[in-house]
Every structure is written in C-alpha cells, then in structure tokens.
Design an enzyme around this catalytic site. Structure first.
Site, PDB file in Angstrom:
ATOM      1  N   ARG A  35       0.888  -1.037  -0.178  1.00  8.66           N
ATOM      2  CA  ARG A  35       0.155   0.011  -0.061  1.00  8.66           C
ATOM      3  C   ARG A  35       0.851   1.352   0.130  1.00  8.66           C
ATOM      4  NH1 ARG A  35      -3.187  -2.579  -1.781  1.00  8.66           N
ATOM      5  NH2 ARG A  35      -5.371  -3.102  -1.025  1.00  8.66           N
ATOM      6  N   GLU A  75      -1.805   7.648  -5.641  1.00 13.50           N
ATOM      7  CA  GLU A  75      -2.122   6.900  -6.807  1.00 13.50           C
ATOM      8  C   GLU A  75      -3.583   7.003  -7.309  1.00 13.50           C
ATOM      9  OE1 GLU A  75      -3.259   2.407  -6.195  1.00 13.50           O
ATOM     10  OE2 GLU A  75      -1.349   2.784  -5.171  1.00 13.50           O
ATOM     11  N   HIS A  94       0.663  -0.201 -10.103  1.00 16.06           N
ATOM     12  CA  HIS A  94      -0.422  -1.003  -9.295  1.00 16.06           C
ATOM     13  C   HIS A  94      -0.694  -2.326 -10.266  1.00 16.06           C
ATOM     14  CE1 HIS A  94      -3.120  -0.966  -5.424  1.00 16.06           C
ATOM     15  NE2 HIS A  94      -3.026  -2.275  -5.985  1.00 16.06           N
TER      16      HIS A  94
END
Length: 330
Positions: free
Chosen positions: A234, A263, A295
């Site tokens: 994360r 993000e 990601h």
C-alpha cells in the site's frame, strides 16, 4: 440481482462477465471511481463492487444505505478505503477477497527487485540503440544478501519462498510469526532489527493506522546506507517526501514501488497526452534508481480469474444463505 461495479476497466468486464455465466447477475459498469461525485448514480442495485481506490467514506456509505444497497463487495484484499464503522451503523455488509494468487504479487515484487538491481530495463533500451557497453549496469548478487520482509501473510510467505530460492538470508517481522517459515530458516526479528540489518526490505503488510508511513525519516535513519526498498503493498506505508530525501542523500540505493500514496489520481489511467500536476511522482520517476509500476502486481490471468470467482461467489452466498467461505468484514 443487480451489481454496480466502479473503477472498472475492460479486463474487469471480461473476467466478471465470463464468471457470471454461473450466476446470471445484472452488471452496471462505471469507469469512474466511487466517491461522493458519482454515488447518486446508483439506482436499484443492491450490491456495490469496489476496488482499491474507491472512496467508501461515511458520506458515500450513508447515500448507499438510503438507496437500498445491502452489500459492499471489495474485489481486493485491502479495506483501508472503507469506513467500516459507518457500514456497521447503516447495516451494510462488507466482504473482500482476502487472498488471490499471492504468487502474482510476490513474483512481481521479485521482478521489480531484479529489474532495479540488474538494470534490465536500461540494458534493453541500450541494446536497441546498438549500445552494448556495460558501464552503469553493475548489479549485485541476491545470494546471501539479507532480505527483510515486513508482513508474512500469504503474499509475504510467497515472496519469502522465492527469496530463499535465490539463496538469500531472510529475516522477517510480523505481529504473528509463522512457525512454518521459522522451520524453513526464516528468522523473525523486531521491526527495528529488520530496519538495521537488511540489505533489501520488501513490504507485504496491510495498511493500518498503526503503520501509516512505516517508512519515514526516523526508520530510514536506522537502515543501511544504500538500502533497497520494494513496496507492492500500500502506498501510504511510505512517506514519499522522506523517501525522496533519502534518495538524494544516497540512504536509499534502489526504490521500487508498485503503489503510491496519491495513486488514485494517476494509476489505471492513460495520462500520456496530459500534463501530470503531481510534481512528487514526476520527481520520483526522474531518478535512475527508482522503478515505478502502476499497481500491476496483481495483474495476472490467474489472479483476475480468482478475484472474479471469489467476489461473485461471496455475493451469491451472502444473498442466498447469509454466509460465505470468503472473509466477511461485517
């Protein structure tokens, strides 16, 4: 049963529609993320399917409850973006996919580490330009390097298995040590000891209020000069500004991030023809010893298949039986 999907991309539609042949649900797909700006678009859907960057705060959950939504199904493992207390208050169940192909994330973690270390991305570009020089491509052996793994759940465990295969010396930190890993030669240490002893640190822990900005100025000062840090967990585990300062001071030798604390404004979008106003990410990407991926650690056929299967099975089970074999947060 109608389900509203948010933050959807073509691959989400493909995998969920394939799996839906078993259930016959009705899907409404929204490309935008879920937040106050779009929540009123929901009409008669009883289920909302959300992803990592959807904002399920109290305001959104209250509107969902008013519209008759009974279940929030997260097609991800993390749930730090959901106000669980508000969901409990308004009587909305929340479920997630606690584990989906942990090998997918673990393998991407190792891919980032190898790419940064052996500079294969730079070598690829050089050779395409007929530059066969090796200057600037020097790496180091992973064999016998000390790799510190923070978080030894399913993904951390899968990464440790890979690291041990390279002959690395693995130490780990977790609130709940895994005895199987101990038997395999993994030594659990305190968090400070992992910071101080590791040549490479890989983050595999969930984001909680207690570990927000786990990597910060103080923890970085404890680390070896030139430490390698990889984060596929994360974004808010790392204080980006502190990491940038550590890069400038050569405290961090290599940094690989598949997640970023801001993000939601960038990832999963094609911004190639726009001006990105986030100067922090622009600065990060300008460093030659930093690797950023958007990601994508979870992004394998196996993982997407399992995500769609587990999510729809949980929705079906909860709507018909009130229980499911997947993890229900509320």
């Amino acid at each position: 049963m109608k389900i509203a999907f948010f933050s959807t991309k073509p691959y989400d539609k493909l995998f969920f529609e394939q799996e839906n042949s078993t259930y016959g649900f009705q899907f409404n797909f929204y490309e935008t993320h879920l937040g106050p700006h779009i929540v009123n678009a929901i009409e008669d859907e009883k289920v909302v399917c959300a992803f990592v960057n959807d904002k399920l705060n109290r305001q959104v959950i209250e509107v969902l409850a008013q519209k008759g939504v009974e279940l929030i199904a997260l097609r991800c493992a993390g749930f730090n973006n959901v106000d669980l207390e508000a969901a409990r208050e308004f009587g909305i169940k929340v479920c997630r996919v606690p584990a989906y192909s942990p090998e997918a994330v673990a393998e991407h973690t190792m891919a980032m580490l190898l790419t940064l270390n052996r500079k294969t991305h730079k070598a690829y570009n050089r050779v395409r330009e007929q530059n066969f020089a090796l200057n600037g491509l020097l790496g180091f052996n992973l064999h016998q390097k000390k790799i510190g793994v923070i978080g030894t759940g399913k993904i951390g465990k899968a990464f440790i298995k890979i690291a041990l295969g390279f002959g690395a010396d693995v130490i780990a930190y977790d609130l709940y040590p895994d005895q199987q890993l101990t038997a395999q030669g993994v030594n659990y240490r305190s968090l400070d000891e992992v910071f101080k002893e590791s040549d490479i640190i890989s983050l595999h822990c969930p984001l909680t209020p207690e570990n927000h900005y786990l990597i910060n100025r103080e923890s970085l000062e404890k680390m070896k000069n030139g430490v390698t840090i990889i984060n596929t967990s994360r974004g808010n585990l790392i204080n980006t500004n502190d990491a940038i300062k550590a890069l400038k001071e050569r405290k961090i030798g290599l940094l690989g991030i598949d997640v970023y604390e801001q993000e939601e404004k960038l990832f999963f979008k094609d911004l190639s023809t726009t001006i990105i106003e986030d100067e922090t990410i622009q600065l990060l990407m300008s460093y030659p010893n930093v690797l950023v991926t958007a990601h994508q650690a979870f992004f394998t056929t196996e993982a997407l298949t399992e995500i769609s299967q587990r999510t729809l099975r949980s929705i079906s089970d909860l709507s018909t039986k009130g229980i499911t074999d997947a993890e229900v947060l509320l």
